[in-house]
Every structure is written in C-alpha cells, then in structure tokens.
Design a protein around this motif. Structure first.
Motif, short mmCIF file in Angstrom:
data_model
loop_
_atom_site.label_atom_id
_atom_site.label_comp_id
_atom_site.label_asym_id
_atom_site.label_seq_id
_atom_site.Cartn_x
_atom_site.Cartn_y
_atom_site.Cartn_z
N GLY A 121 99.73 -17.72 3.68
CA GLY A 121 100.62 -18.41 4.61
C GLY A 121 101.43 -17.48 5.49
N LEU A 122 100.77 -16.62 6.25
CA LEU A 122 101.46 -15.78 7.23
C LEU A 122 101.54 -16.58 8.53
CD1 LEU A 122 99.84 -12.34 6.37
CD2 LEU A 122 102.20 -13.06 5.94
N SER A 123 102.45 -17.54 8.51
CA SER A 123 102.47 -18.59 9.53
C SER A 123 102.95 -18.11 10.90
CB SER A 123 103.37 -19.74 9.06
OG SER A 123 104.66 -19.26 8.73
N ARG A 124 103.58 -16.93 10.98
CA ARG A 124 104.01 -16.45 12.30
C ARG A 124 102.82 -16.32 13.25
NH1 ARG A 124 108.14 -17.08 9.57
NH2 ARG A 124 110.15 -16.08 10.04
N ALA A 251 111.31 -19.31 16.98
CA ALA A 251 110.14 -20.08 17.41
C ALA A 251 110.44 -20.90 18.65
CB ALA A 251 109.69 -21.01 16.28
N THR A 252 111.59 -20.65 19.25
CA THR A 252 112.11 -21.52 20.29
C THR A 252 111.69 -21.13 21.70
OG1 THR A 252 114.05 -21.99 18.94
CG2 THR A 252 114.24 -22.47 21.29
N TRP A 278 106.54 -23.95 14.05
CA TRP A 278 106.56 -22.94 12.99
C TRP A 278 105.17 -22.68 12.41
CZ3 TRP A 278 111.06 -21.10 9.80
CH2 TRP A 278 112.23 -21.11 10.55
N GLY A 279 104.15 -23.27 12.99
CA GLY A 279 102.77 -22.93 12.64
C GLY A 279 102.19 -23.62 11.43
N PHE A 280 102.97 -24.45 10.75
CA PHE A 280 102.49 -25.04 9.50
C PHE A 280 101.31 -26.00 9.73
CE2 PHE A 280 107.18 -24.59 8.34
CZ PHE A 280 106.99 -23.34 7.78
N GLU A 281 101.38 -26.80 10.78
CA GLU A 281 100.30 -27.76 11.04
C GLU A 281 98.97 -27.04 11.30
OE1 GLU A 281 101.18 -30.52 14.13
OE2 GLU A 281 102.74 -31.55 12.99
#
Length: 328
Positions: A121-124, A251-252, A278-281
């Motif tokens: 989960g390196l969501s960046r 993330a803005t 934030w990239g989760f989806e």
C-alpha cells in the motif's frame, strides 16, 4: 461475474477504508474479518456481512477467502503476509512490508516462490498530484535535477501503538516511508543515503534530515519530524528542473512553472473525495484487476522490498554517521 473473496486482518481505520471501497466493487466480496477488539470486529462484521474470526490462521483457512488485506500494526505485516501466501492467498499489505530487512527478504522470497499476488500500500503513487508530477517527468516535460521533500507528522499518539518502536519499527516505517518511496519513484534509483537524526520529544529518533543521491547524480533531500502538529501542508514536494519547478501541497494542490516567463499552472484537488485523492480507490481497483486479469501487481513485492531498504539505510546512516551505499 466472478467475485474475489476478501478477508481483512484488522478492523481499524485502514481496514475500514479498504472495506468501504471494496464493498462498492462488484468484482469483490468481503467474506471475513479478523480483529482482536471484539466490538470493532462485531461492528465490521455487521456492516459488511463478514464472518468474524479472532485468530488470523482461522481466517486464512477459510476456503471462501481468496485474497487478504493486511491492515494490522506494522510488526505483524511480514508474519501474516508469509502465512497468507503459504496458504495460497493473494495479499494486499498496508505499508510497511516488514520492520526490518531480514523479514522483508522473507516476504519477497515467499511471494516469488508461491506465485501469489503481493501488493504493498504505497498509495502516494496513486495520488493525482504525484501522478501529474510523474507524467511530466516521464514525458520529458520536466527534467528533475534536485528535489526537496518535507513530511511532518503531527504526533505519534494515534493509533497508540505508533509510538511503540517494537510495534511500528520506528518513525521512518510510518508516514515517512511513503515519501522515501516517492523520492525513488520520481527521481530514480537511489545510490547513496546520508541521514542525521535526533530524539527530541519521543523515546525514539523523531527528527530526520536525509540526503539521497541517485544513480544519475541527482540529489533529493527529505526532512521529517514526528511532533510538528498537523499544520497545512504536512507534506510538500518541490522538484527543480531547468528554470522550471513543480510544487505539491499534500494531496490537495500541485503548481507547475515550466519557464521563467511562463504561466503557473495549478491543479486543485480539494473537492475530490479523499479515497480518490489519497489513492486508495485506484490501488484497490488495481489489486482486484491483478487477480482477475492475471496481471502483475501494481506495486509489487520488489517495490515493497526497496522501500524497506531505503528505511534501513537511513537508520544505518543515523547510527554510524556514515554515508550508506545501496543496494544493501
């Protein structure tokens, strides 16, 4: 339509974020949860119609579970990922892969030997602000020569275990891991790391100044504090090109100037829902894609291992006062 049966280890914040997203994906079904807090487990099970287990090995033995989300405290990640893949389960693990390089190697080896999907989960990498930066670099519109990254965490109090180094592995294994990975992803393979660190507020190293050099001779600086408050922006990236610059604010927002007399282009994502900005989806969608379409995981076991290598190099440099060469 085939549905991937999902088991979730940990019913805290991250577990619920992923479960909420997956519950809206028609290709996935939340089958089971394992959580040590009985009330949190009950609420999760009720909300998502999931079976509740108190021991994670029992969840891994459930034949309906095809893939496992690991959202437990850091020190459990490697043990649970190895056990899951040995049981023939695909794994999505929240970062970090492990809290030391030895355990990370074991996860890497297990993923390769078992043939199961492993995604970290390196969501960046899926934040729209950073995808925009990456596209500019990849398409040659921005040649990065120097990068300055700030990642300041407000506190090490929530959740309570993050201040316990035995549970977290140390501050760098928390949010800072994301920006260390980001530095490598955007600027290229890291060749050397020098790190100075002090213990100012907590009973562990909590202030860091890091200098990284890439194989192409580019420089990245990372500064991070674990006790800075949550003043905006707690995360900021500045990359400097040939009389050009790009600046992100969490993330803005991302601002880009491609020349001395050019218009500054600003993309504002403040109205984009958090799970998307934030990239989760996207990371959850890609994980399900990798299983159903038999694709390579979006951020696989090798990328996960390299992120642990960066953290380990920082700590080694902080302890010894020496520049550390990579790979370790």
């Amino acid at each position: 339509m085939r549905k991937v049966g999902i088991g979730v280890l940990g019913a805290g914040y991250a577990g619920n974020v992923h479960a909420e997203i997956l519950s809206r994906d028609q290709r996935a079904k939340i089958v089971a949860v394992c959580e040590s807090d009985p009330e949190a487990a009950r609420l999760f099970g009720f909300r998502y119609g999931a079976k509740v287990y108190s021991a994670y090995h029992d969840l891994l033995s459930d034949p309906e579970v095809e893939a496992v989300y690991i959202t437990t405290p850091n020190y459990l990640h490697s043990e649970q990922a190895i056990a899951a893949m040995n049981e023939g389960k695909n794994v999505f693990s929240e970062k970090p892969m492990a809290i030391n390089l030895e355990e990370a190697r074991k996860v890497l080896e297990t993923a390769r030997r078992s043939g199961m999907k492993y995604q970290i989960g390196l969501s960046r990498r899926f934040w729209p602000v950073y995808k925009f930066v990456k596209e500019l670099i990849d398409f040659g519109k921005l040649t990065p020569h120097l990068a300055d990254i700030k990642m300041s965490r407000g506190e090490l109090k929530r959740p309570s275990w993050v201040s316990d180094q035995k549970s977290s592995g140390g501050f760098l294994f928390e949010s800072v891991l994301h920006v260390l990975d980001l530095a490598r992803w955007l600027m290229g393979e890291i060749e050397t790391i020098s790190c100075s660190a002090t213990s100012s507020v907590y009973k562990q190293l909590d202030d860091f100044a890091i200098v990284m050099k890439t194989e192409r001779g580019k420089i990245v600086t990372v500064t991070s504090s674990a006790h800075a408050s949550w003043i905006f922006p707690f995360e900021r990236v500045e990359i400097y090109g040939d009389h050009s610059c790009i600046i992100t604010e969490e993330a803005t927002r991302v601002s880009y100037s491609d020349g001395l007399e050019s218009e500054v282009v600003v993309h504002d994502f403040s109205q984009v829902p958090k799970n998307r900005s934030w990239g989760f989806e996207e990371e959850d969608k890609l994980f399900i894609d990798s299983i159903l379409l038999e694709r390579k995981a979006a951020v696989d076991e090798f990328e996960a291992y390299k992120s642990i290598e960066l953290v380990e190099a920082c700590y080694r440099s902080a302890r010894t006062g020496q520049e550390i060469e990579l790979p370790l």
